[in-house]
Design an enzyme around this catalytic site. Structure first.
Site, PDB file in Angstrom:
ATOM      1  N   TYR B 289     -44.174   4.745  -2.904  1.00 28.55           N
ATOM      2  CA  TYR B 289     -44.715   3.663  -3.738  1.00 28.55           C
ATOM      3  C   TYR B 289     -44.722   4.166  -5.183  1.00 28.55           C
ATOM      4  CZ  TYR B 289     -47.927  -0.067  -5.237  1.00 28.55           C
ATOM      5  OH  TYR B 289     -48.498  -1.151  -5.854  1.00 28.55           O
ATOM      6  N   TYR B 339     -40.544  -5.215  -7.494  1.00 25.89           N
ATOM      7  CA  TYR B 339     -41.920  -4.770  -7.270  1.00 25.89           C
ATOM      8  C   TYR B 339     -42.670  -5.904  -6.598  1.00 25.89           C
ATOM      9  CZ  TYR B 339     -46.671  -3.068  -8.170  1.00 25.89           C
ATOM     10  OH  TYR B 339     -47.966  -2.648  -8.037  1.00 25.89           O
TER      11      TYR B 339
END
Lengths: 124, 381
Positions: B289, B339
């Site tokens: 991430y 994203y």
């Protein structure tokens, strides 16, 4: 009357130009940010302790608006306070920024709000 | 967690910068595709989970999807910090019998509407109601908040902006050959990275920050025996964990004695290896991430792919690239593909294990999906 917040004491002290932290009445350790119980021993009893305002710069960044031209980029500092606490603030004399530099608190107005800021000191 | 759950369906919208449509419509599109991908009907879904900051009301989603009986709902806290913990909870729900098939979703117009990368409208110094020990001093965006936290690590190990650029170039290399990626066909040079303007000096250039995206992604997590009835390769959740050590803070994590240590993530990793019985050498592909580039070398170290301080060498030597020892973010990641609050790194892991990724790692059977406070291990049966 609105409920009192755990951190109200801090800003009330800032208005008197004092830097403060909660201090546990049982284990006597200080804590920041404010919290209703001691993270070290769990006691919910505390007093308000005035801090020396002295410390050293642990790390820093220059914070600008991400997209707009920012005439006043802030020098954001992470301060190791003498009492063993960490505190986020801004350095007033940004030209003297250096990791490890000794600093002392100085209260100032930012966007109409009184804030505890810091300035480097030559001979701590 | 006992490995009784599998990811049986994935679905997504196109990734854009201005969707021109509601967030809910994108959520419903992604969810419908995920249900179909799993070989299921809406009537099979009886659980829903998302994570905080999602604006899609569970019951509104139920209505549009025509889910007749919803038996289980939940949300994990802290936004992207616990994005992958939704799988931990969903897996527990199906393993316990609380639900049979759980829908996980995230959709937003994060570029064209509420942008995470902009200072909050309430963030000015005169309004110190929330996060008042940070915002008034200029920690108003995730880049600023995390930038200050990354810096001690970068200083300690001598990680330079060019080292971070090596990751960004690698991510854009993967994205360039991924048709789903926003930066498809647009690779990047290190010189271009180094010419990118500072967002947080001297830590993050613009190209070190994840992009802002409009779009939606959804998954179906099913009880393992239901998954085995599917015609698709079974992607089993071997382990899914979250971890918060006492003394760590959400985002504003400045108070531990040694800010270059990653105690929470290292403990999380240890728990994950123990729960799964696997070790780093057995992982075929990894996703991180990476809301910002410094977390990539930090994660390679915390999850045990190299020693502390060696992450930059692993990246610079091509270790996370095509044919490398541990290919990372083969979709282009959050910097190169999109994203969707971390979830597009999970679709990538599932595609790798199904053998259908754009940048397929040959024979991938295990995938590690990581964040700082949550992670999971997936395996193809």
């Amino acid at each position: 009357m609105p409920a009192k917040r755990d951190q109200d004491f801090f800003w009330e002290a800032v208005d008197r130009s004092e830097l403060t932290a909660q201090q546990c009445s049982d284990c006597e350790k200080r804590r920041h940010p404010p919290a209703p119980a001691c993270p070290h021993c769990g006691s919910q009893h505390f007093t308000i302790s005035r801090l020396s305002g002295s410390g050293t710069i642990h790390s820093w960044i220059i914070s600008c608006h991400p997209t707009l031209p920012d005439p006043n980029p802030k020098t954001v500092i992470l301060v190791d306070l003498a009492e063993g606490l960490r505190f986020i603030s801004n350095l007033i004399d940004a030209e003297n920024i250096r990791i490890g530099a000794p600093v002392t608190v100085e209260f100032g107005e930012v966007n109409g709000r009184r804030l505890p800021l810091f300035r480097t000191v030559k001979n701590p | 967690m006992t490995g009784q759950a599998a990811i049986t369906g994935i679905g997504q919208t196109e990734f854009t910068k201005a969707s021109g449509r509601t967030v809910l419509s994108q959520c419903v599109e992604a969810s419908t595709k995920a249900i179909r991908d799993a070989g299921l009907e809406p009537a099979d879904i009886d659980g829903i989970i998302t994570y905080t900051f999602d604006t899609n009301d569970e019951i509104a989603v139920q209505r549009s999807l025509r889910i007749p009986e919803l038996r289980w709902t939940s949300r994990t806290p802290f936004g992207g910090e616990l994005s992958y913990a939704t799988f931990q909870l969903a897996a527990a729900a199906v393993a316990s019998g609380a639900a049979n098939h759980v829908l996980i979703y995230r959709a937003f117009n994060e570029r064209s509407e509420a942008r995470f990368g902009q200072p909050n409208a309430n963030a000015q110094a005169a309004d110190l109601e929330q996060r008042e020990f940070y915002r008034g001093f200029g920690l108003n965006t995730p880049a600023q908040v995390y930038g200050l936290w990354y810096r001690p690590y970068l200083d300690r190990y001598g990680v330079t902006s060019a080292d971070l650029g090596a990751y960004v170039v690698q991510a854009r290399d993967y994205a360039a050959t991924n048709p789903l990626a926003w930066f498809h066909n647009r690779p990047l040079t290190l010189e271009e990275h180094q010419a990118s303007r500072w967002i947080v000096e001297p830590v993050l250039r613009k190209l070190d920050c994840c992009m802002e995206t409009d779009g939606g992604i959804a998954f179906i997590v099913s009880f393992l025996s239901h998954a085995r009835a599917s015609t698709r390769p079974v992607v089993r959740i071997l382990a899914a964990e979250q971890l918060w050590l006492h003394g760590s803070e959400v985002m504003y994590n400045y108070y531990q004695p040694d800010l270059t240590a990653q105690a929470s993530t290292e403990r999380l990793a240890a728990n994950l290896w123990r729960a799964s019985g696997l070790s780093p050498a057995e992982i075929d592909v990894m996703t991180i991430y990476e809301n910002f580039s410094p977390i990539v070398p930090m994660s390679l170290e915390a999850y045990g792919f190299c020693k502390p301080g060696e992450g930059r060498e692993l990246i610079n030597s091509g270790g996370i690239g095509r044919g490398g020892v541990i290919p990372v973010n083969t979709n282009g990641g959050l910097l190169g593909e999109a994203y969707i609050h971390g979830l597009n790194n999970v679709t990538e892991a599932v595609r790798q294990l199904r053998g259908s990724a754009a940048n397929q790692v040959a024979g991938a059977r295990t995938a590690l999906v990581t964040g700082r406070h949550c992670a999971m291990l997936l395996a193809r049966e």
